[in-house]
Scaffold this motif. Structure first.
Motif, mmCIF file in Angstrom:
data_model
loop_
_atom_site.group_PDB
_atom_site.id
_atom_site.type_symbol
_atom_site.label_atom_id
_atom_site.label_comp_id
_atom_site.label_asym_id
_atom_site.label_seq_id
_atom_site.Cartn_x
_atom_site.Cartn_y
_atom_site.Cartn_z
ATOM 1 N N TYR A 180 98.194 49.704 41.504
ATOM 2 C CA TYR A 180 98.039 51.102 41.867
ATOM 3 C C TYR A 180 96.657 51.223 42.528
ATOM 4 O O TYR A 180 96.437 51.871 43.440
ATOM 5 N N PRO A 200 106.169 53.674 39.536
ATOM 6 C CA PRO A 200 105.783 53.602 38.128
ATOM 7 C C PRO A 200 106.800 52.769 37.182
ATOM 8 O O PRO A 200 106.178 52.184 35.923
ATOM 9 N N ARG A 227 106.080 49.086 38.110
ATOM 10 C CA ARG A 227 104.607 48.875 37.675
ATOM 11 C C ARG A 227 104.733 48.671 36.113
ATOM 12 O O ARG A 227 103.805 48.450 35.332
ATOM 13 N N SER A 242 115.339 54.233 36.734
ATOM 14 C CA SER A 242 114.544 55.007 37.621
ATOM 15 C C SER A 242 114.645 56.516 36.980
ATOM 16 O O SER A 242 115.449 57.095 36.888
ATOM 17 N N SER A 243 113.384 57.030 37.013
ATOM 18 C CA SER A 243 113.276 58.413 36.704
ATOM 19 C C SER A 243 113.570 59.526 37.962
ATOM 20 O O SER A 243 113.265 60.565 37.850
ATOM 21 N N LEU A 244 113.899 58.736 39.199
ATOM 22 C CA LEU A 244 114.043 59.569 40.249
ATOM 23 C C LEU A 244 112.635 60.300 40.658
ATOM 24 O O LEU A 244 112.907 61.388 41.004
ATOM 25 N N CYS A 245 111.708 59.857 40.508
ATOM 26 C CA CYS A 245 110.367 60.548 40.768
ATOM 27 C C CYS A 245 110.180 60.467 42.330
ATOM 28 O O CYS A 245 109.578 61.545 42.427
ATOM 29 N N GLY A 246 110.692 59.726 43.247
ATOM 30 C CA GLY A 246 110.555 59.870 44.651
ATOM 31 C C GLY A 246 109.183 59.437 45.122
ATOM 32 O O GLY A 246 108.825 59.486 46.227
ATOM 33 N N ARG A 279 109.863 57.002 48.204
ATOM 34 C CA ARG A 279 110.170 57.661 49.460
ATOM 35 C C ARG A 279 108.774 58.221 50.020
ATOM 36 O O ARG A 279 108.646 58.187 51.174
ATOM 37 N N GLU A 280 108.031 58.661 48.978
ATOM 38 C CA GLU A 280 106.680 59.324 49.640
ATOM 39 C C GLU A 280 105.984 57.950 50.227
ATOM 40 O O GLU A 280 105.138 58.350 51.137
ATOM 41 N N CYS A 283 107.357 65.543 39.402
ATOM 42 C CA CYS A 283 107.652 64.781 40.511
ATOM 43 C C CYS A 283 108.676 65.786 41.398
ATOM 44 O O CYS A 283 108.398 65.752 42.859
ATOM 45 N N ARG A 315 106.659 68.382 43.509
ATOM 46 C CA ARG A 315 105.852 67.730 44.641
ATOM 47 C C ARG A 315 106.787 67.131 45.534
ATOM 48 O O ARG A 315 106.351 67.475 46.949
ATOM 49 N N ARG A 316 107.647 66.309 45.383
ATOM 50 C CA ARG A 316 108.380 65.370 46.269
ATOM 51 C C ARG A 316 109.667 66.002 46.868
ATOM 52 O O ARG A 316 109.976 65.764 47.843
ATOM 53 N N GLU A 317 110.267 66.912 46.130
ATOM 54 C CA GLU A 317 111.606 67.497 46.476
ATOM 55 C C GLU A 317 111.161 68.866 47.487
ATOM 56 O O GLU A 317 111.703 69.122 48.375
ATOM 57 N N GLN A 368 95.846 59.564 37.793
ATOM 58 C CA GLN A 368 97.334 59.283 37.989
ATOM 59 C C GLN A 368 98.024 60.842 37.877
ATOM 60 O O GLN A 368 99.202 60.646 37.356
ATOM 61 N N GLU A 391 99.878 62.633 39.767
ATOM 62 C CA GLU A 391 100.892 62.785 40.487
ATOM 63 C C GLU A 391 102.136 61.534 40.097
ATOM 64 O O GLU A 391 103.016 61.436 40.738
ATOM 65 N N VAL A 392 101.594 60.831 38.873
ATOM 66 C CA VAL A 392 102.850 59.610 38.627
ATOM 67 C C VAL A 392 103.562 60.380 37.622
ATOM 68 O O VAL A 392 102.972 61.135 36.606
ATOM 69 N N CYS A 393 104.844 59.816 37.590
ATOM 70 C CA CYS A 393 105.802 60.418 36.770
ATOM 71 C C CYS A 393 105.425 60.310 35.416
ATOM 72 O O CYS A 393 105.057 59.037 35.029
ATOM 73 N N GLY A 443 107.545 59.742 33.111
ATOM 74 C CA GLY A 443 108.781 58.837 32.414
ATOM 75 C C GLY A 443 109.939 59.711 32.122
ATOM 76 O O GLY A 443 110.759 59.081 31.339
ATOM 77 N N GLY A 488 112.699 61.634 33.671
ATOM 78 C CA GLY A 488 113.785 61.276 34.063
ATOM 79 C C GLY A 488 115.226 61.614 33.373
ATOM 80 O O GLY A 488 116.129 60.843 33.753
#
Lengths: 473, 255
Positions: free
Chosen positions: A29, A322, A325, A361-365, A368-369, B152, B155-157, B181, B183-185, B187, B189
């Motif tokens: 990161y 994430p 990681r 996956s938490s589908l955080c995207g 894609r970013e 998430c 921001r991203r959708e 961090q 902007e980091v998820c 967890g 989901g």
């Protein structure tokens, strides 16, 4: 390589508990990920560059048959040979047979993920031929008898102490703390192999269709040794690595290198067209380009997953992810880890066994970013999840447990009719009573116990928002 | 841009199932804030859940009846649709078009409805243009040190990267301290947090660590689901930081 996608959860659990691995993963990161962001910031028209690259990839993949034929013709024109391999076995047979026919004893290899797919090194060993990885990270991995942890940095999980100990054990070198000593030792070992080898194997970051040129991007110079010193050069590539023209190559080099390591340019960008010409002073006598399908046609055939073939293997999605990681590269159980691996591995090796990959996956995207060609990985994860529950594209591969199906049906029924929801909530308020302490639920029975291992849960309040609105707000 | 003297901006509130069932106080705060800023609100009673849990888990056939129900409930008229969740707003604005990609009539409905859909912070900043008015209305009863978690999907959708921070910075009683961090998820989901609890839990532990490091007394987000997750982690670890939805922070500041 034998897929171990079924063991995702075991692999993930190991990595999460491994403090050393966690440290290297966090480093991604602050290292590659941050470097990519800085490089992108410093590049004029970065977003337009991404759009442009995506459009080129979309065009090339839509017309792959045309460009593959063009590559074949142009490689032949330059005096080389193209072999189309339907699968790993065909590709292995071609390369190993060639080595045997030419009396090759030692093969030097520059980094090639496709050769990892093929398990080529094992095939060479079985034929009594010595394969030597010459990318430093790959060399470490080969000595350790492991598989790459990361697309770009295969040995990222190893500390200098690990490498020192490995070199000491396998090469008999003196233990050291200095990275330069380790580099020198690898160089000393590899130099002999560069001299002995009769065959050099490389991957291809890009293959330029209009000229039949193979382009590889490296920082250590080993790639150029592999393409120029041995008398035979074999480049192995997946069929998606094509770009139409040299002009397009410029776009992709800018994107790939910045996205992979944050550099503006790598130390070496090597472009090879065919074997040595009659007036060249050196270079290989023979040039072969092996273009591998190995399941990629299945991605191509599925319009919902086709864009996974736009991937330029920069690793940016891994660094941004994430989940990667936390679980590291080995949990994914095949050559390609991380978000792009969670799309590619299930389709290339079997969706059913790899069922955890799309779901973990938490589908955080974030992938894609980060993706330089804007591959919509989260959308494809959703598509694969749908295939695993109710899809028809991969017959016999549905894998979702009955309990989960029932739970989803119950959820849908509850929210489809408000009467039932009211009843469910009323029941919940009664059922939760023995579990609630000071408005929180601290322990829940399986399958919800996973939640309370790391978090508490709020108790259902006396009144819903709906009823408060009705009473007047 | 609307000001209180104009005719009111008319909007329907979609409360989301999680706020309806677990966090009614967040819905109440959203209503109070939006009304104070001059919005005229209604609450279509037939609403339930947008269907995202099923959609995200691959059960598109279970998600469809819920999405259809949403479209039927909210399709008439031209009111804005305000959703105090970046994730649920994404489902409606973005993912309905995936879900119904091969059902033309419903796809058309989803496409027609999408431009009316706004997440709460987007609605306050972009539709009501109310950042200044929020600042003016906010009294400063006490100082609060807040850190912001960037959800998430928001921001991203939806691409809403600035609105919530703009509002927080406008509040005189709130000092915004950025966490590492952000902007980091976290967890969450959805079912991921239960099915892959150890991975999700490891991500959450990082989030809690970074929140703690700011010394903030409040963690703010625009999604009650993230806050349920983060708040549950804070509580489990005995960390004394309040998880609050942006609507609650604005409500208290303007109160």
């Amino acid at each position: 390589m034998e897929p171990k996608t079924k063991q995702f959860n075991q692999g993930a659990a190991l990595a999460i508990r491994d403090e050393k691995a966690q440290k290297s993963l966090l480093g991604l990161y602050h290292g590659f990920h941050a470097a990519r962001l800085r490089a992108a910031d410093a590049t004029p028209n970065w977003e337009e560059l991404r759009d442009h690259a995506r459009a080129i990839k979309a065009h090339t993949v839509e017309h792959l048959d045309y460009y593959l034929a063009q590559v074949e013709a142009n490689v032949a024109k330059a005096g080389g040979k193209v072999f189309f391999a339907a699968d790993a076995a065909e590709a292995n047979k071609y390369v190993v047979d060639l080595a045997k026919a030419r009396g090759v004893k030692v093969v030097i290899k520059s980094k090639s993920m496709v050769s990892e797919e093929m398990g080529l090194n094992h095939q060479f060993e079985a034929a009594g031929i010595e394969p030597v990885e010459t990318d430093l990270g790959e060399y470490v991995i080969q000595l350790a008898e492991e598989t790459p942890y990361h697309i770009v940095a295969p040995a990222i999980h190893k500390s200098r102490q690990d490498v020192s100990e490995l070199f000491h054990r396998k090469l008999g070198s003196a233990p050291t703390d200095k990275i330069t000593d380790l580099g020198r030792e690898a160089r000393r070992q590899l130099r002999q192999k560069f001299i002995q080898a009769d065959m050099g194997i490389t991957g291809a970051n890009f293959v330029v269709a209009e000229t039949g040129t193979v382009v590889i991007v490296t920082n250590e110079g080993n790639g150029r040794m592999c393409t120029s010193m041995p008398r035979i050069h074999v480049a192995i590539t997946g069929m998606e690595k094509l770009v139409p023209s040299m002009k397009d190559l410029g776009t992709f080099l800018r994107l790939l290198i910045r996205s992979a390591t944050g550099q503006r340019i790598t130390s070496y960008v090597t472009a090879v067209t065919g074997p040595r010409r009659s007036n060249d002073e050196d270079g290989p006598e023979e040039f072969h380009l092996v273009i591998v399908d190995n399941g990629r046609s299945r991605l191509l055939a599925n319009p919902e997953l086709r864009e996974s073939l736009y991937c330029i293997r920069c690793g940016a999605c891994l660094n941004a992810c994430p989940v990667y990681r936390k679980v590291g590269g080995h949990a994914y159980g095949w050559v390609y880890p991380g978000p792009i691996g969670a799309i590619v591995s299930p389709v290339l090796t079997g969706l059913g066994d790899a069922k955890d990959l799309p779901y973990a996956s938490s589908l955080c995207g974030a992938c894609r970013e980060a993706c330089p060609v804007r591959i919509n990985i989260p959308r494809m994860l959703l598509v694969l999840r749908r295939e695993l529950t109710e899809g028809t594209a991969y017959p016999g591969q549905r894998r979702v447990a009955l309990a989960e199906r029932m739970a989803m049906r119950g959820y849908r029924m509850a929210f489809q009719g408000r009467m039932f929801l009211g009843l469910a909530t009323a029941t919940g308020r009664v059922v939760q009573r023995p579990l609630v302490r000071k408005g929180r639920i601290r322990r829940m029975p399986p399958p919800l116990s996973g939640w309370t291992r790391y978090r508490t849960f709020p108790a259902l309040p006396k009144h819903s928002f709906r009823s408060r609105w009705k009473r007047g707000l | 841009m609307a000001s209180p003297s104009d005719s009111p901006v008319r909007a329907s509130l979609f409360a989301t199932c999680i706020i309806d069932q677990l966090y009614p106080e967040v819905g109440e705060s959203a209503v109070r804030v939006l009304r104070r800023l001059g919005a005229e609100l209604d609450f279509p009673e037939a609403q339930t859940c947008c269907g995202q849990p099923a959609f995200n888990s691959g059960f598109w056939s279970e998600a469809k009846p819920l999405a259809r129900r949403f479209l039927e409930t909210f399709s008439g008229g031209n009111r804005y649709i305000v959703i105090p969740s970046g994730s649920c707003a994404s489902m409606v604005r973005v993912f309905y078009q995936e879900l119904f990609h091969d059902e033309l009539a419903l796809l058309g409905k989803a496409q027609a409805l999408a431009p009316r859909v706004y997440e709460f912070s987007e609605f306050v900043v972009d539709v009501l243009g109310a950042t200044e008015r929020v600042a003016q209305a906010a009294k400063a009863p006490g100082r609060s040190k807040a850190t912001y978690h960037e959800a998430c999907h928001l921001r991203r959708e939806l691409g809403a990267k600035t609105q919530a921070r703009k509002l927080l910075k406008a509040l005189p009683g709130v000092e915004l301290v950025e966490m590492e961090q952000s902007e980091v998820c976290c967890g969450f989901g959805g079912t991921f947090a239960v099915k892959y609890a150890d991975i999700s839990g490891a991500m959450l532990q990082d989030k809690v660590k970074y929140i703690k490091a700011t010394g903030a007394d409040t963690v703010v987000a625009c999604d009650s689901s993230c806050l349920m997750h983060i708040g549950g982690g804070l509580d489990k670890q005995g960390v004394n930081v309040r998880p609050l939805h942006l609507a609650q922070v604005l409500d208290q500041a303007m109160g």
